[in-house]
Design a protein around this motif. Structure first.
Motif, PDB file in Angstrom:
ATOM      1  N   GLY A 108      38.443  56.346  12.832  1.00  0.00           N
ATOM      2  CA  GLY A 108      37.428  56.297  13.780  1.00  0.00           C
ATOM      3  C   GLY A 108      36.741  57.565  14.397  1.00  0.00           C
ATOM      4  N   GLY A 109      37.118  58.651  13.643  1.00  0.00           N
ATOM      5  CA  GLY A 109      36.980  59.924  14.271  1.00  0.00           C
ATOM      6  C   GLY A 109      35.450  60.126  13.892  1.00  0.00           C
ATOM      7  N   THR A 110      34.890  61.216  14.568  1.00  0.00           N
ATOM      8  CA  THR A 110      33.213  61.546  14.460  1.00  0.00           C
ATOM      9  C   THR A 110      33.144  62.241  12.878  1.00  0.00           C
ATOM     10  OG1 THR A 110      33.026  61.924  16.829  1.00  0.00           O
ATOM     11  CG2 THR A 110      31.507  62.941  15.355  1.00  0.00           C
ATOM     12  N   GLN A 111      32.265  61.737  12.164  1.00  0.00           N
ATOM     13  CA  GLN A 111      32.218  62.076  10.912  1.00  0.00           C
ATOM     14  C   GLN A 111      31.050  63.198  10.887  1.00  0.00           C
ATOM     15  OE1 GLN A 111      33.721  60.522   8.191  1.00  0.00           O
ATOM     16  NE2 GLN A 111      34.853  59.892  10.087  1.00  0.00           N
ATOM     17  N   ARG A 112      31.194  63.972   9.772  1.00  0.00           N
ATOM     18  CA  ARG A 112      30.455  65.264   9.613  1.00  0.00           C
ATOM     19  C   ARG A 112      30.376  66.029  10.704  1.00  0.00           C
ATOM     20  NH1 ARG A 112      27.843  61.094   7.325  1.00  0.00           N
ATOM     21  NH2 ARG A 112      26.139  61.133   8.816  1.00  0.00           N
ATOM     22  N   CYS A 113      31.320  66.329  11.391  1.00  0.00           N
ATOM     23  CA  CYS A 113      31.531  67.071  12.477  1.00  0.00           C
ATOM     24  C   CYS A 113      32.102  68.377  12.429  1.00  0.00           C
ATOM     25  CB  CYS A 113      32.409  66.396  13.660  1.00  0.00           C
ATOM     26  SG  CYS A 113      32.532  66.785  15.247  1.00  0.00           S
ATOM     27  N   VAL A 114      31.333  69.537  13.114  1.00  0.00           N
ATOM     28  CA  VAL A 114      31.993  70.789  13.177  1.00  0.00           C
ATOM     29  C   VAL A 114      32.274  71.242  14.582  1.00  0.00           C
ATOM     30  CG1 VAL A 114      31.370  73.287  12.943  1.00  0.00           C
ATOM     31  CG2 VAL A 114      30.419  71.625  11.014  1.00  0.00           C
ATOM     32  N   ARG A 115      33.563  71.507  14.831  1.00  0.00           N
ATOM     33  CA  ARG A 115      33.941  72.032  16.203  1.00  0.00           C
ATOM     34  C   ARG A 115      34.043  73.386  16.217  1.00  0.00           C
ATOM     35  NH1 ARG A 115      36.158  66.635  15.321  1.00  0.00           N
ATOM     36  NH2 ARG A 115      35.937  65.404  17.097  1.00  0.00           N
ATOM     37  N   VAL A 116      33.947  74.065  17.541  1.00  0.00           N
ATOM     38  CA  VAL A 116      34.234  75.366  17.592  1.00  0.00           C
ATOM     39  C   VAL A 116      34.939  75.714  18.980  1.00  0.00           C
ATOM     40  CG1 VAL A 116      32.634  77.606  18.089  1.00  0.00           C
ATOM     41  CG2 VAL A 116      31.730  75.710  16.617  1.00  0.00           C
ATOM     42  N   LEU A 117      35.896  76.544  18.649  1.00  0.00           N
ATOM     43  CA  LEU A 117      36.471  77.205  19.803  1.00  0.00           C
ATOM     44  C   LEU A 117      36.218  78.867  19.723  1.00  0.00           C
ATOM     45  CD1 LEU A 117      38.703  77.284  22.227  1.00  0.00           C
ATOM     46  CD2 LEU A 117      40.353  77.330  20.578  1.00  0.00           C
ATOM     47  N   MET A 118      35.416  79.354  20.713  1.00  0.00           N
ATOM     48  CA  MET A 118      35.253  80.809  21.043  1.00  0.00           C
ATOM     49  C   MET A 118      36.267  81.223  21.810  1.00  0.00           C
ATOM     50  SD  MET A 118      31.144  81.096  21.503  1.00  0.00           S
ATOM     51  CE  MET A 118      29.889  80.799  20.235  1.00  0.00           C
ATOM     52  N   HIS A 119      36.688  82.472  21.367  1.00  0.00           N
ATOM     53  CA  HIS A 119      37.594  83.236  22.512  1.00  0.00           C
ATOM     54  C   HIS A 119      36.955  84.639  22.695  1.00  0.00           C
ATOM     55  CE1 HIS A 119      40.506  81.306  19.593  1.00  0.00           C
ATOM     56  NE2 HIS A 119      40.812  80.794  20.623  1.00  0.00           N
ATOM     57  N   LEU A 120      36.452  84.771  24.112  1.00  0.00           N
ATOM     58  CA  LEU A 120      35.818  85.986  24.756  1.00  0.00           C
ATOM     59  C   LEU A 120      36.441  86.552  26.044  1.00  0.00           C
ATOM     60  CD1 LEU A 120      33.678  84.605  27.260  1.00  0.00           C
ATOM     61  CD2 LEU A 120      33.664  82.745  25.457  1.00  0.00           C
ATOM     62  N   SER A 149      36.208  77.361  35.123  1.00  0.00           N
ATOM     63  CA  SER A 149      35.406  76.242  35.454  1.00  0.00           C
ATOM     64  C   SER A 149      33.774  76.624  35.685  1.00  0.00           C
ATOM     65  CB  SER A 149      35.579  75.830  36.935  1.00  0.00           C
ATOM     66  OG  SER A 149      35.535  76.965  37.832  1.00  0.00           O
ATOM     67  N   ALA A 150      33.572  78.149  35.206  1.00  0.00           N
ATOM     68  CA  ALA A 150      32.151  78.479  35.337  1.00  0.00           C
ATOM     69  C   ALA A 150      31.528  78.301  33.955  1.00  0.00           C
ATOM     70  CB  ALA A 150      32.047  80.006  35.708  1.00  0.00           C
ATOM     71  N   PHE A 151      32.318  77.937  32.945  1.00  0.00           N
ATOM     72  CA  PHE A 151      31.661  77.880  31.581  1.00  0.00           C
ATOM     73  C   PHE A 151      31.215  76.311  31.182  1.00  0.00           C
ATOM     74  CE2 PHE A 151      34.274  81.512  31.399  1.00  0.00           C
ATOM     75  CZ  PHE A 151      33.594  82.397  30.692  1.00  0.00           C
ATOM     76  N   HIS A 152      30.152  76.434  30.522  1.00  0.00           N
ATOM     77  CA  HIS A 152      29.367  75.020  30.105  1.00  0.00           C
ATOM     78  C   HIS A 152      29.895  74.802  28.517  1.00  0.00           C
ATOM     79  CE1 HIS A 152      27.379  74.883  33.922  1.00  0.00           C
ATOM     80  NE2 HIS A 152      27.240  76.326  33.632  1.00  0.00           N
ATOM     81  N   HIS A 153      30.601  74.230  28.394  1.00  0.00           N
ATOM     82  CA  HIS A 153      31.147  73.564  26.890  1.00  0.00           C
ATOM     83  C   HIS A 153      29.766  72.722  26.295  1.00  0.00           C
ATOM     84  CE1 HIS A 153      35.072  74.632  27.536  1.00  0.00           C
ATOM     85  NE2 HIS A 153      35.048  74.225  28.920  1.00  0.00           N
ATOM     86  N   VAL A 154      29.455  72.948  24.909  1.00  0.00           N
ATOM     87  CA  VAL A 154      28.086  72.563  24.424  1.00  0.00           C
ATOM     88  C   VAL A 154      28.300  71.570  23.261  1.00  0.00           C
ATOM     89  CG1 VAL A 154      26.110  73.136  23.158  1.00  0.00           C
ATOM     90  CG2 VAL A 154      27.061  74.576  24.957  1.00  0.00           C
ATOM     91  N   TYR A 155      28.137  70.324  23.357  1.00  0.00           N
ATOM     92  CA  TYR A 155      28.435  69.149  22.454  1.00  0.00           C
ATOM     93  C   TYR A 155      26.833  68.690  22.109  1.00  0.00           C
ATOM     94  CZ  TYR A 155      33.032  69.671  23.528  1.00  0.00           C
ATOM     95  OH  TYR A 155      34.420  70.260  23.603  1.00  0.00           O
ATOM     96  N   LEU A 156      26.494  68.876  20.886  1.00  0.00           N
ATOM     97  CA  LEU A 156      25.036  68.506  20.358  1.00  0.00           C
ATOM     98  C   LEU A 156      25.272  67.294  19.377  1.00  0.00           C
ATOM     99  CD1 LEU A 156      23.903  72.153  19.737  1.00  0.00           C
ATOM    100  CD2 LEU A 156      23.628  70.879  21.609  1.00  0.00           C
ATOM    101  N   HIS A 157      24.001  66.570  19.238  1.00  0.00           N
ATOM    102  CA  HIS A 157      23.689  65.736  18.213  1.00  0.00           C
ATOM    103  C   HIS A 157      24.848  64.364  18.202  1.00  0.00           C
ATOM    104  CE1 HIS A 157      20.514  68.150  16.818  1.00  0.00           C
ATOM    105  NE2 HIS A 157      21.362  69.085  16.843  1.00  0.00           N
ATOM    106  N   GLY A 158      25.482  64.002  17.286  1.00  0.00           N
ATOM    107  CA  GLY A 158      26.650  63.031  17.289  1.00  0.00           C
ATOM    108  C   GLY A 158      27.787  63.556  17.748  1.00  0.00           C
ATOM    109  N   ALA A 159      28.183  64.597  18.282  1.00  0.00           N
ATOM    110  CA  ALA A 159      29.121  65.064  19.104  1.00  0.00           C
ATOM    111  C   ALA A 159      29.040  65.040  20.344  1.00  0.00           C
ATOM    112  CB  ALA A 159      29.397  66.569  18.713  1.00  0.00           C
ATOM    113  N   VAL A 160      27.983  64.442  21.031  1.00  0.00           N
ATOM    114  CA  VAL A 160      27.668  64.588  22.413  1.00  0.00           C
ATOM    115  C   VAL A 160      28.681  63.809  23.129  1.00  0.00           C
ATOM    116  CG1 VAL A 160      26.173  63.600  24.181  1.00  0.00           C
ATOM    117  CG2 VAL A 160      25.171  64.893  22.391  1.00  0.00           C
ATOM    118  N   GLY A 161      29.116  62.693  22.588  1.00  0.00           N
ATOM    119  CA  GLY A 161      30.265  61.906  23.319  1.00  0.00           C
ATOM    120  C   GLY A 161      31.609  62.103  23.259  1.00  0.00           C
ATOM    121  N   LEU A 162      31.801  63.245  22.421  1.00  0.00           N
ATOM    122  CA  LEU A 162      33.216  63.834  22.158  1.00  0.00           C
ATOM    123  C   LEU A 162      33.951  64.042  23.412  1.00  0.00           C
ATOM    124  CD1 LEU A 162      33.007  65.796  18.892  1.00  0.00           C
ATOM    125  CD2 LEU A 162      33.966  63.730  19.286  1.00  0.00           C
TER     126      LEU A 162
END
Length: 120
Positions: free
Chosen positions: A82-94, A101-114
């Motif tokens: 039941g996981g999201t198909q054709r999905c790329v996830r990213v974890l940036m270390h900076l 709490s000041a950062f905005h995580h970004v979820y696009l296209h079919g990943a919006v609901g993750l």
């Protein structure tokens, strides 16, 4: 400076090198822009991809937009029923002085609901 993590994800409509380039470059660029992050702040980036993506390493797409000197690595995402198909996830270390709490995580296209627990 503190070490911070920034998350993001996107999906591909089809598994082609062109689709991987377009979606990964869009995601990484939006993550940087939405958070006012300069490339010099990046420590490393971890990409995961679902088992149905084979056409191109996500890190290759990131290198093509000037991140060749940032340590990048790719791994397989867990294959969950039941996981999201054709999905790329990213974890940036900076490095950044702002609180998490000041950062905005970004979820696009079919990943919006993750991550419906995060503000849009």
């Amino acid at each position: 400076m503190a070490l911070r993590g920034l998350r993001g994800a996107t999906t591909l409509d089809e598994d082609t090198p062109e689709a991987m380039r377009e979606r990964v470059q869009e995601l990484v660029s939006r993550m940087l822009a939405a958070n006012g992050i300069g490339k010099e702040q990046l420590v490393s980036i971890l990409f995961t991809a679902t088992d149905d993506l084979h056409s191109l390493f996500p890190a290759t797409a990131a290198r093509e937009i000037g991140l060749g000197d940032v340590p990048l690595i790719c791994a397989r995402e867990l294959d969950i029923v039941g996981g999201t198909q054709r999905c790329v996830r990213v974890l940036m270390h900076l490095e950044d002085e702002r609180p998490r709490s000041a950062f905005h995580h970004v979820y696009l296209h079919g990943a919006v609901g993750l991550r419906d627990d995060l503000p849009a």
